[in-house]
Design a protein around this motif. Structure first.
Motif, PDB file in Angstrom:
ATOM      1  N   PRO A  66       0.981  -1.032   0.110  1.00  0.00           N
ATOM      2  CA  PRO A  66      -0.103   0.155  -0.073  1.00  0.00           C
ATOM      3  C   PRO A  66       0.807   1.340   0.054  1.00  0.00           C
ATOM      4  O   PRO A  66       2.005   1.242   0.419  1.00  0.00           O
ATOM      5  N   PRO A  67       0.237   2.366  -0.442  1.00  0.00           N
ATOM      6  CA  PRO A  67       1.052   3.734  -0.642  1.00  0.00           C
ATOM      7  C   PRO A  67       1.767   3.944   0.760  1.00  0.00           C
ATOM      8  O   PRO A  67       0.884   3.910   1.969  1.00  0.00           O
ATOM      9  N   LYS A  70      -0.449   6.365   4.059  1.00  0.00           N
ATOM     10  CA  LYS A  70      -1.939   6.519   3.783  1.00  0.00           C
ATOM     11  C   LYS A  70      -2.507   5.477   4.716  1.00  0.00           C
ATOM     12  O   LYS A  70      -2.164   4.104   5.019  1.00  0.00           O
ATOM     13  N   ILE A 104      -7.935   1.588   1.163  1.00  0.00           N
ATOM     14  CA  ILE A 104      -7.009   2.854   1.170  1.00  0.00           C
ATOM     15  C   ILE A 104      -7.417   3.350  -0.534  1.00  0.00           C
ATOM     16  O   ILE A 104      -7.312   2.677  -1.559  1.00  0.00           O
ATOM     17  N   ASP A 106      -6.443   6.081  -3.241  1.00  0.00           N
ATOM     18  CA  ASP A 106      -5.296   6.971  -3.601  1.00  0.00           C
ATOM     19  C   ASP A 106      -5.457   7.602  -4.940  1.00  0.00           C
ATOM     20  O   ASP A 106      -4.906   6.923  -5.830  1.00  0.00           O
ATOM     21  N   GLY A 107      -5.980   8.736  -4.835  1.00  0.00           N
ATOM     22  CA  GLY A 107      -6.308   9.283  -6.573  1.00  0.00           C
ATOM     23  C   GLY A 107      -7.354   8.206  -7.197  1.00  0.00           C
ATOM     24  O   GLY A 107      -8.276   7.977  -6.672  1.00  0.00           O
ATOM     25  N   ASP A 109      -6.168   5.130  -7.437  1.00  0.00           N
ATOM     26  CA  ASP A 109      -5.979   3.779  -7.227  1.00  0.00           C
ATOM     27  C   ASP A 109      -6.701   3.429  -5.835  1.00  0.00           C
ATOM     28  O   ASP A 109      -6.918   4.076  -4.980  1.00  0.00           O
ATOM     29  N   TYR A 111      -6.695   0.176  -3.017  1.00  0.00           N
ATOM     30  CA  TYR A 111      -5.950  -0.828  -2.231  1.00  0.00           C
ATOM     31  C   TYR A 111      -6.854  -1.502  -1.356  1.00  0.00           C
ATOM     32  O   TYR A 111      -7.489  -0.829  -0.156  1.00  0.00           O
ATOM     33  N   LYS A 125      -4.528  -4.561  -5.500  1.00  0.00           N
ATOM     34  CA  LYS A 125      -4.549  -3.170  -5.915  1.00  0.00           C
ATOM     35  C   LYS A 125      -5.439  -3.063  -7.093  1.00  0.00           C
ATOM     36  O   LYS A 125      -5.448  -3.964  -7.976  1.00  0.00           O
TER      37      LYS A 125
END
Length: 405
Positions: A66-67, A70, A104, A106-107, A109, A111, A125
């Motif tokens: 994951p990023p 976050k 999560i 993220d933009g 993306d 997860y 993902k």
């Protein structure tokens, strides 16, 4: 302090039978089952029994990461079935061993953590495109003595490997699996070596409390009885009791504060229509805290208002007949109000209750409230209702699994 009780009042869905699916379910391996799995409840502890399976080093470089920076949001499983075999080779639905999943965004993306049964820390993902989330098939989720394990999508209509597709509603915070897709835990990336699979999966973002409108708060009362479940006797009813609540009426909306006694500040929202007031099942009530008597460790659980029909053995809204002239709501017969740890099932429930009557003024009539004892209701494992079993086997009796010998 009340203790959580693990009980599923819903009829066990035996119609998940392998023979009814297009996948060759003979490939589903007979493997040990982990019991007592509690996943990510508000970031607090989970328990999982150990297995005899020794773990080899994971191929961490190949796993989805994951990023950084976050924090995962908690999403709840509101619907779905996870089908697998137990150590005796019997097919089971293990969906009730999941309470939540990490997400999560993220933009574009997304997860998701926690879909696999045996690698519940693993992430997959996907990509968000408008109202669709697509998770590419074949992502590695872990490695053990049985080899690599992947999350694989399978389209039951085309009988082919496919990407995993969810309908995504960002406003409501929901993810709903395409009904034609299975999410398979597979020992092969491009073929099916099935360890278990999800279908009809639906996720809901961590919900918010009901907020009532500004308005005059009226003093009402609830009259009802608490219910326990006995394997031999079915539902067992306590003595009727009365407690105060607040009510706000706003057009066709009907708000009640304190309907659930363990959450006296929580509001629930109902809708007035056709002489009835209906409270949608699954409304969020808040966090319940429990302290383990032996360890002293504190656990927290999100809790939801759930309606249950003892007559049909299914989840339903809480419906009251509304006498507007006399300011009185009368509860449907053979129904229960359940405080549950998931919004669409009866699991790790806090208590069962029958709010027989909600009224602006209650006369000295507690002794006159008639709560009828539910007669035994039998279902076979195909979900068919029957008067009484005529053969030996496993049946659902008043929502409990009972072996008839």
């Amino acid at each position: 302090m009340k203790k959580f009780t693990l009980i599923t009042l819903l009829v066990f869905i035996a119609s998940l039978g392998f023979a009814q699916r297009n996948v060759d379910f003979s490939q589903l391996k007979s493997i040990p089952v982990k019991q007592n799995v509690l996943k990510k409840v508000k970031g607090h502890s989970r328990t999982a029994a150990t297995t005899t399976m020794s773990k080899a080093p994971r191929k961490a470089a190949s796993l989805v990461e994951p990023p950084l920076g976050k924090e995962a949001e908690e999403w709840y499983i509101t619907d779905g079935h996870f089908v697998m075999k137990d150590e005796e080779g019997n097919q089971i639905d293990a969906a009730d061993q999941w309470l939540s999943i990490g997400v999560i965004i993220d933009g574009n993306d997304i997860y998701i953590q926690g879909l696999p049964y045996y690698f519940d820390e693993a992430w997959v993902k996907g990509t968000i495109s408008g109202s669709t989330v697509t998770i590419p098939t074949g992502q590695l989720v872990g490695t053990d003595d049985y080899g690599d394990e992947y999350i694989v999508g399978f389209n039951k209509e085309t009988e082919s490997i496919a990407d995993i597709v969810f309908a995504y509603d960002s406003d409501k915070g929901t993810l709903t699996l395409d009904p034609t897709i299975y999410i398979v835990e597979s020992g092969s990336q491009n073929n099916l070596q099935i360890w278990g699979y999800w279908f009809d999966l639906a996720l809901l973002k961590d919900p918010e409390l009901v907020t009532p409108p500004a308005g005059e708060e009226e003093d009402w009362n609830v009259l009802g009885t608490e219910v326990t479940v006995s394997e031999k006797e079915g539902f067992v009813y306590g003595d009727p009791e009365q407690y105060p609540v607040k009510v706000i009426k706003d057009g066709s909306d009907f708000y009640v504060q304190g309907l659930c006694k363990d959450f006296p500040e929580a509001w629930v929202k109902g809708t007035i229509a056709d002489g009835k007031v209906s409270f949608a099942t699954g409304q969020y009530l808040g966090v319940y805290t429990e302290t383990d008597e032996e360890s002293g460790e504190e656990y927290q659980y999100d809790m939801f208002l759930v309606g249950f029909s003892a007559g049909t053995g299914g989840i339903s809204d809480l419906v009251f007949t509304y006498d507007e002239e006399n300011n009185m709501l009368t509860f449907e017969e053979n129904s229960l109000m359940v405080i549950s740890v998931v919004p669409n099932s009866v699991m790790y429930y806090l208590y069962l209750f029958i709010p027989a009557q909600i009224s602006k003024s209650v006369e000295e009539g507690i002794s006159t409230v008639n709560i009828k004892k539910q007669a035994n209701v039998f279902y076979n494992l195909q979900g068919a209702k029957m008067n009484r079993p005529t053969q030996k086997g496993l049946y659902i009796v008043n929502g409990k699994k009972v072996v008839v010998k």
